[in-house]
Design an enzyme around this catalytic site. Sequence first.
Site, mmCIF file in Angstrom:
data_model
loop_
_atom_site.group_PDB
_atom_site.id
_atom_site.type_symbol
_atom_site.label_atom_id
_atom_site.label_comp_id
_atom_site.label_asym_id
_atom_site.label_seq_id
_atom_site.Cartn_x
_atom_site.Cartn_y
_atom_site.Cartn_z
ATOM 1 N N GLU A 270 11.549 1.715 -2.480
ATOM 2 C CA GLU A 270 11.671 0.357 -3.017
ATOM 3 C C GLU A 270 12.493 0.382 -4.285
ATOM 4 O O GLU A 270 12.323 1.307 -5.090
ATOM 5 C CB GLU A 270 10.274 -0.221 -3.295
ATOM 6 C CG GLU A 270 9.469 -0.382 -2.022
ATOM 7 C CD GLU A 270 8.080 -0.981 -2.235
ATOM 8 O OE1 GLU A 270 7.756 -1.357 -3.379
ATOM 9 O OE2 GLU A 270 7.329 -1.069 -1.266
ATOM 10 N N GLY B 265 -10.973 -2.041 4.136
ATOM 11 C CA GLY B 265 -11.379 -2.112 2.730
ATOM 12 C C GLY B 265 -11.338 -3.573 2.305
ATOM 13 O O GLY B 265 -11.380 -4.474 3.143
ATOM 14 N N ARG B 266 -11.240 -3.790 1.002
ATOM 15 C CA ARG B 266 -11.305 -5.163 0.482
ATOM 16 C C ARG B 266 -10.308 -6.104 1.158
ATOM 17 O O ARG B 266 -10.652 -7.199 1.589
ATOM 18 C CB ARG B 266 -10.994 -5.186 -1.014
ATOM 19 C CG ARG B 266 -11.875 -4.344 -1.877
ATOM 20 C CD ARG B 266 -11.329 -4.399 -3.300
ATOM 21 N NE ARG B 266 -12.006 -3.477 -4.161
ATOM 22 C CZ ARG B 266 -11.667 -2.198 -4.309
ATOM 23 N NH1 ARG B 266 -10.639 -1.708 -3.643
ATOM 24 N NH2 ARG B 266 -12.353 -1.427 -5.124
ATOM 25 N N ILE B 267 -9.042 -5.665 1.223
ATOM 26 C CA ILE B 267 -8.001 -6.586 1.705
ATOM 27 C C ILE B 267 -8.108 -6.763 3.221
ATOM 28 O O ILE B 267 -7.955 -7.871 3.739
ATOM 29 C CB ILE B 267 -6.599 -6.099 1.261
ATOM 30 C CG1 ILE B 267 -6.548 -6.071 -0.280
ATOM 31 C CG2 ILE B 267 -5.504 -7.003 1.822
ATOM 32 C CD1 ILE B 267 -5.310 -5.419 -0.878
ATOM 33 N N HIS C 259 8.013 -6.745 -1.671
ATOM 34 C CA HIS C 259 6.729 -6.332 -2.262
ATOM 35 C C HIS C 259 6.144 -7.491 -3.076
ATOM 36 O O HIS C 259 6.002 -7.413 -4.298
ATOM 37 C CB HIS C 259 6.892 -5.072 -3.126
ATOM 38 C CG HIS C 259 5.610 -4.296 -3.241
ATOM 39 N ND1 HIS C 259 5.542 -2.931 -3.253
ATOM 40 C CD2 HIS C 259 4.323 -4.723 -3.332
ATOM 41 C CE1 HIS C 259 4.281 -2.531 -3.364
ATOM 42 N NE2 HIS C 259 3.529 -3.618 -3.407
ATOM 43 N N ALA D 227 3.305 -9.591 -2.032
ATOM 44 C CA ALA D 227 2.033 -10.144 -1.553
ATOM 45 C C ALA D 227 1.116 -10.604 -2.682
ATOM 46 O O ALA D 227 0.413 -11.603 -2.544
ATOM 47 C CB ALA D 227 1.312 -9.131 -0.658
ATOM 48 N N THR E 230 1.539 -4.918 4.672
ATOM 49 C CA THR E 230 1.508 -5.318 3.252
ATOM 50 C C THR E 230 0.817 -4.223 2.433
ATOM 51 O O THR E 230 0.392 -4.475 1.309
ATOM 52 C CB THR E 230 0.721 -6.634 3.068
ATOM 53 O OG1 THR E 230 -0.552 -6.493 3.700
ATOM 54 C CG2 THR E 230 1.463 -7.826 3.623
ATOM 55 N N SER E 231 0.689 -3.004 3.005
ATOM 56 C CA SER E 231 -0.078 -1.966 2.297
ATOM 57 C C SER E 231 0.863 -1.090 1.465
ATOM 58 O O SER E 231 1.161 -1.435 0.311
ATOM 59 C CB SER E 231 -0.906 -1.155 3.292
ATOM 60 O OG SER E 231 -0.088 -0.425 4.189
ATOM 61 N N ARG E 232 1.357 -0.019 2.029
ATOM 62 C CA ARG E 232 2.355 0.812 1.365
ATOM 63 C C ARG E 232 3.381 1.232 2.398
ATOM 64 O O ARG E 232 3.018 1.556 3.547
ATOM 65 C CB ARG E 232 1.714 2.057 0.731
ATOM 66 C CG ARG E 232 1.026 1.818 -0.588
ATOM 67 C CD ARG E 232 1.998 1.416 -1.699
ATOM 68 N NE ARG E 232 1.352 1.210 -2.979
ATOM 69 C CZ ARG E 232 0.890 0.045 -3.447
ATOM 70 N NH1 ARG E 232 1.012 -1.050 -2.716
ATOM 71 N NH2 ARG E 232 0.332 -0.035 -4.641
HETATM 72 C C1 GLV Z 1 0.414 -3.897 -4.956
HETATM 73 O O1 GLV Z 1 1.012 -3.398 -4.059
HETATM 74 C C2 GLV Z 1 -0.774 -3.360 -5.520
HETATM 75 O O2 GLV Z 1 -1.155 -2.235 -5.178
HETATM 76 O O3 GLV Z 1 -1.389 -4.035 -6.349
#
Ligand code: GLV
Length: 369
Positions: free
Chosen positions: A295, A160-162, A317, A319, A264-266
């Site tokens: 978290e 996807g985007r990231i 968390h 990023a 860095t997702s979930r």
């Molecule tokens: C951060 O984790 C977001 O979803 O923006």
Amino acid sequence: MTTSFRVFATCDIGDAINILRDRGYQVEIYPGPEAPPKSLIVEKVKSGIDGLITTLRDPIDGEVFAAGRGTLKVVAQIAVGFDNIHRGEANKYKVPFTHTADVLTEATAEFAFFLLGALARKLWSAEHLTRENHWGYWHPYLPFLGDEVTGKTIAVIGTGRIGLAMIKKCTGFDMNILCYDPAYENRDYIKAIQEEKDLRYQRGISRERTWIEYTTFVDALKRADFVSVHVPLLREGESLTPTYHLFNETTLRQMKPTAMMVNTSRGPVVDEAALARALRENWIAGAALDVYEQEPLPANSPLRDPAIADRCRLLPHFASAARITRLSEDPEKGMAGRCVQGLRDVLEQNYGGDITQMPYVVNKEAFVK
Ligand code: GLV
């Protein structure tokens, strides 16, 4: 135009909130840095607010939507991810919710790349060596060496985007790229990246010709030196391709013992107990995490095991935590600005009041006529 809408924000989102106040909105902000108790969110919604500003820490489920029946008009989340918002319940109560995609894409991808570099080159251990005054000599390989990322193969899980932005960063470092996406393959983008790679090689910018391709999940895991995770969290029943515990004992064992992963997702995309074991028992060589199953990370998390500290980077968390990314009031630049704009679009009936046309609304399907 001034309005008299009432909004409750579950946390302070900075000066962008003044855009609402200047337009006559009555905005109440939960004062704590921590998430408010769910009971308080329900109470505020019950009191008849028009809009709710949320963060990824707030569980916005059927109870919240039921409390806002007939009054709650929009939930505006300051995040791209929205797994904390129950989409089915939002649709049932016909409440649109918005998110802040795009403005944090590059920040998140660069952070994932920096984590990759920090992990691979052992920056944490190297700085400890210096700070703790254990740097006694320069030596060709003692006390340890890291691994270059340049020229290596990375698996980008989720395009996807990231994920696509991560591919761009990795292309700049002349990495070979294995792509996997459970739901959608952006073959045009991958073709353009291959053209860029070929040009870099032809013009002498890159020493080796590098490549990019889509493949299966297992093939990506088997061949990659590094794995970076960029999928949304989708639990069983939420999608035909759920991502909950995509990384588990079976899939972690499919990675190379020298491979390292970045998430860095979930958090729940990775089974943390299995990952801690994978690091302790050297199924894989390292992991850098920014997100967790729970978290903040609990004090007794197996990921905190000192025995794996040199191979396991743990970030809070963080990023998207860059100044402009988080707080710019400009909806084209900042999450705060985009969150406010999403809320305004719905309440002020921009786009002729057609929710399906509003760019930041996620659950458009509930409003198709
Ligand atoms: C951060 O984790 C977001 O979803 O923006």
